[in-house]
Scaffold this motif. Structure first.
Motif, PDB file in Angstrom:
ATOM      1  N   ALA A  22      91.659  47.969  28.670  1.00  0.00           N
ATOM      2  CA  ALA A  22      91.541  46.738  29.431  1.00  0.00           C
ATOM      3  C   ALA A  22      90.111  46.559  29.924  1.00  0.00           C
ATOM      4  O   ALA A  22      89.520  47.487  30.487  1.00  0.00           O
ATOM      5  N   ALA A  23      89.568  45.383  29.702  1.00  0.00           N
ATOM      6  CA  ALA A  23      88.217  45.059  30.171  1.00  0.00           C
ATOM      7  C   ALA A  23      88.287  44.307  31.488  1.00  0.00           C
ATOM      8  O   ALA A  23      89.274  43.625  31.770  1.00  0.00           O
ATOM      9  N   SER A  24      87.225  44.433  32.257  1.00  0.00           N
ATOM     10  CA  SER A  24      87.236  43.884  33.608  1.00  0.00           C
ATOM     11  C   SER A  24      87.035  42.379  33.668  1.00  0.00           C
ATOM     12  O   SER A  24      87.411  41.751  34.667  1.00  0.00           O
ATOM     13  N   ASP A  25      86.460  41.794  32.619  1.00  0.00           N
ATOM     14  CA  ASP A  25      86.205  40.360  32.688  1.00  0.00           C
ATOM     15  C   ASP A  25      86.092  39.742  31.304  1.00  0.00           C
ATOM     16  O   ASP A  25      86.170  40.441  30.288  1.00  0.00           O
ATOM     17  N   ARG A  26      85.883  38.439  31.283  1.00  0.00           N
ATOM     18  CA  ARG A  26      85.922  37.693  30.033  1.00  0.00           C
ATOM     19  C   ARG A  26      84.710  37.939  29.135  1.00  0.00           C
ATOM     20  O   ARG A  26      84.731  37.509  27.982  1.00  0.00           O
ATOM     21  N   THR A  27      83.705  38.643  29.673  1.00  0.00           N
ATOM     22  CA  THR A  27      82.576  38.961  28.794  1.00  0.00           C
ATOM     23  C   THR A  27      83.022  39.883  27.667  1.00  0.00           C
ATOM     24  O   THR A  27      82.295  40.067  26.697  1.00  0.00           O
ATOM     25  N   PHE A  28      84.210  40.435  27.787  1.00  0.00           N
ATOM     26  CA  PHE A  28      84.791  41.284  26.740  1.00  0.00           C
ATOM     27  C   PHE A  28      84.676  40.632  25.370  1.00  0.00           C
ATOM     28  O   PHE A  28      84.362  41.298  24.378  1.00  0.00           O
ATOM     29  N   LYS A  75      93.330  38.052  26.396  1.00  0.00           N
ATOM     30  CA  LYS A  75      93.822  38.976  27.424  1.00  0.00           C
ATOM     31  C   LYS A  75      92.788  40.033  27.815  1.00  0.00           C
ATOM     32  O   LYS A  75      93.053  40.860  28.682  1.00  0.00           O
ATOM     33  N   ASN A  76      91.644  40.030  27.158  1.00  0.00           N
ATOM     34  CA  ASN A  76      90.596  41.019  27.424  1.00  0.00           C
ATOM     35  C   ASN A  76      91.068  42.449  27.168  1.00  0.00           C
ATOM     36  O   ASN A  76      90.815  43.365  27.961  1.00  0.00           O
ATOM     37  N   VAL A  77      91.757  42.643  26.068  1.00  0.00           N
ATOM     38  CA  VAL A  77      92.328  43.950  25.755  1.00  0.00           C
ATOM     39  C   VAL A  77      92.023  44.356  24.324  1.00  0.00           C
ATOM     40  O   VAL A  77      92.099  43.540  23.406  1.00  0.00           O
ATOM     41  N   LEU A  78      91.700  45.621  24.169  1.00  0.00           N
ATOM     42  CA  LEU A  78      91.494  46.257  22.872  1.00  0.00           C
ATOM     43  C   LEU A  78      92.649  47.215  22.634  1.00  0.00           C
ATOM     44  O   LEU A  78      93.128  47.854  23.582  1.00  0.00           O
TER      45      LEU A  78
END
Length: 122
Positions: A22-28, A75-78
């Motif tokens: 999970a990434a902290s923000d939309r810059t993902f 969702k900002n998820v890998l």
């Protein structure tokens, strides 16, 4: 960007696990992403990588055909889907983000998350 991997655990050989990062923000969505792992007493090694839009993927030979990397930029998820797990897959798994236009799958990552332990029993 801050990253947090999860989804590790203990599984028998031949089993499956899905890791998430999970990434902290939309810059993902602007970063190329990768998974790495480190087994006890060994150096960290590359596992899989994906471009920022998800259009291209790249895998280490040791996991090709068994692992699948994917991402959900909404969702900002890998993710890392791991099938047919082997005892030699036992390691701490880390996700990492790479900035820049040029993609370098195996190196040049700028941000690293805390790892998640994967243990595969024989």
């Amino acid at each position: 960007v801050q990253l947090q991997a999860s989804g590790g655990g203990l599984v028998q050989a031949g089993g499956s696990l899905r890791l998430s990062c999970a990434a902290s923000d939309r810059t993902f969505r602007n970063y190329h992403m990768g998974w790495f792992r480190q087994a006890p007493g060994k150096e960290r090694e590359f596992v899989a990588a994906i471009t920022w839009r998800g259009g291209s993927t790249y895998y280490a030979d040791s996991v090709k055909g068994r692992f699948t990397i994917s991402r959900d930029n909404a969702k900002n998820v890998l993710y890392l889907q791991m099938n047919s797990l082997k005892p030699e897959d036992t390691a701490v798994y880390y996700c990492a983000a790479q900035s820049g236009i040029r993609w370098s799958p195996e190196k040049g990552y700028n941000y690293w998350g805390r790892g998640t332990q994967v243990t595969v029993s024989s």
